[in-house]
Motif scaffolding. Structure first.
Motif: not given
Length: 490
Positions: A386, A389-390, A393
RNA sequence: CGGGGUGUAGCGUAGCCCGGUAUCGCGUCAGCAUGGGGUGCUGGAGGUCGUCGGUUCAAAUCCGGCCACCCCGACCA
């Protein structure tokens, strides 16, 4: 496939015993039948305690503490209670030691014999009800809703880590009510609390039911239970809630003056879950690579493993990780950044899998370059990259997915292992395969015991949601008006 | 508590039948190399052989008592 654990398909007991030790949950102690709960195992128990304690408080209960020792005479005040527990009580007979004549050891001082022997509590009904007598006079004192977290001792012949130990930790709720209806309502309410805890936090589906007379708590009018199915097809009683009627109130003469000014005995309940839940948790979800913990009870929900060749790389990774840690913590995620350079990444991967950490994030130089991280989930072993920065969440959402997924997996398993049988032959064949068998029973203890003798299966419960249905008893062929659940059990 | 089994370094084991103080792997420690799935090589440390007693010149080994653990049964959360 792990080289470090026995295969659970080949030897389930060995797998369980080794897993408990290798995952650092508990070990045997110097005292026969008693275990040492190790810090990692205890931290899981603490999470269970915290959650349950909150649920008890939310349903109006308060905590208190009653003594470990119970005068021997108390136990015999309730006839069936003493019968149920007498065989497994540790007894304190003396209160002092002295040096042996040769000075090499200590011996029990025969001068220090107790006038009345004390038993170590196997449960606290008697000492609590003897106290309630002094607490309760009026309907205004009711209901009395008390819980205690404690240890108890039951001298078992055969013990297994968490599942059955001589000393174990538990909570026991003891309540007193003005009416039968209120006491039954309380019994059912706490069963519901246990079921909710098992399903929503442990991700372990349970069947709510009542016990037959044979399996009922010694001293209860009715015993409600939650029953879970382990991966080897054996059932496990995960919690019980008892409607005590007026049995203990009568035994200890606990009466109150009702609104009409008449004296009445109070109505009681008691309910408990123990460190046995740890065993249930382990056996419900874990696999050949180790523990699988539901995120809601995992002491560490996310572990971050850096992959680095030198300090410079580790510094870069640490900088990056330090931007993520506060985000996760703010979302209530418990996260550990394992930056030890004394173990290799591969070792850490295997170790956290053994310990059941739900999510692992690996960050290496390649990830830093590309702004990514590798996220691996313990339940499916799936790995996915991934954008770094994600993660803030994605991770909380992933934890919810894992919690749901392991519950779903467990309930699918249980459903596939719960079958209706209608003939004795079918019963005897299917019982060998494990699981719950739903079958007609004529309602007599004799039949129940005969079935147990022949099949090693017991009636786990009469499910609360079972529908009236006419049929013939699986064993005796006599009339029956509902199905009950049979299984071999822990 | 009955039947069976096991106990040798922190962990797992060989040796036991046929007595001569102990094998191997993992871990641990040091060094060098390595680092995206339980790293590699070299060198080192670590053992009252569960415990107590007996037999013997000599016991991990043979005999007996005890203790602990595992499996099966009875009992139980």
């Amino acid at each position: 496939m792990s080289k470090f654990l026995p295969n659970k398909e080949e030897d389930y007991s060995l797998w369980y015993n080794e897993l408990v030790k290798k995952a650092d949950l508990a070990e045997n102690s110097a005292v026969r039948g008693c275990m040492v709960i190790k810090p990692y195992g205890f931290s899981i128990w603490e999470k269970m305690q915290q959650t349950l304690d909150l649920m008890f408080k939310e349903t109006g209960h308060v905590n208190a503490y009653f003594p470990l020792f119970i005068p021997k005479s108390f136990l015999s005040k309730e006839a069936s209670h003493v019968e149920g527990f007498a065989k497994e009580c540790a007894v304190v007979t003396h209160y002092r030691l002295k040096n042996s004549p040769d000075g090499k050891s200590v011996i029990v001082d025969p001068e220090a014999k107790l006038e009345e022997e004390l038993i170590v509590r196997p449960t606290s009904e008697t000492v609590i009800w003897s106290t309630y007598k002094t607490w309760i006079q009026s309907y205004r004192d009711l209901p009395l809703l008390v819980n205690q977290w404690a240890n108890v001792v039951r001298w078992e012949m055969r013990t297994r880590l968490f599942l059955r130990t001589t000393e174990f930790l538990w909570q026991e709720g003891h309540t007193a009510h003005a009416t039968k209806g209120q006491a039954i309502e309380e019994t059912e309410k706490m069963l519901e609390v246990y079921a909710t805890f098992a399903e929503e936090f442990m991700a372990m589906p349970v069947i709510k039911g009542v016990k037959t007379a044979n399996e009922r708590f010694a001293g209860a009018e009715e015993t409600y239970c939650i029953e879970a199915l382990m991966q080897d097809g054996k059932a496990l009683q995960a919690g019980t809630s008892h409607f005590l009627g007026q049995n203990f109130a009568k035994a200890f003469d606990v009466q109150f003056t009702n609104k009409e000014g008449r004296l009445e005995h109070v109505w009681g309940t008691s309910w408990g879950v123990s460190t046995r839940l740890m065993g249930a948790l382990i056996m419900a979800h874990s696999d050949n690579d180790g523990l699988v913990l539901p995120p809601k009870l995992a002491p560490i929900q996310v572990v971050i493993v850096p992959i680095f060749k030198n300090e410079e790389q580790l510094n870069l990774i640490t900088q990056k990780v330090n931007t993520l840690l506060p985000l996760l913590k703010k979302s209530g995620v418990s996260v550990k950044f394992d930056d030890r350079d004394t173990q290799t990444p591969g070792f850490k991967f295997a170790d956290y899998e053994l310990k059941g950490v739900p999510v692992r994030i690996a960050v290496g130089p390649r990830d830093i370059e590309q702004g990514t991280a590798e996220v691996a989930r313990r339940d499916t072993k799936e790995k996915k990259s991934y954008a770094f920065d994600d993660l803030g969440t994605i991770i909380p959402k992933l934890l919810e997915d894992i919690q749901e997924n392991i519950y779903k997996k467990a309930i699918d398993f249980r459903n596939s292992k719960t079958i209706a049988v209608n003939t004795w032959d079918e019963f005897m064949t299917k019982i060998e395969e494990g699981g719950f068998l739903s079958a007609h029973w004529d309602g007599t203890s004799e039949t129940e015991e005969k079935i147990k003798e022949l099949s090693k299966a017991t009636i786990r419960c009469i499910p609360l949601d079972s529908k009236a249905e006419l049929g013939k008893c699986i064993y005796s062929g006599k009339e029956s008006n509902q199905r009950v659940l049979f299984a071999r059990a822990y």
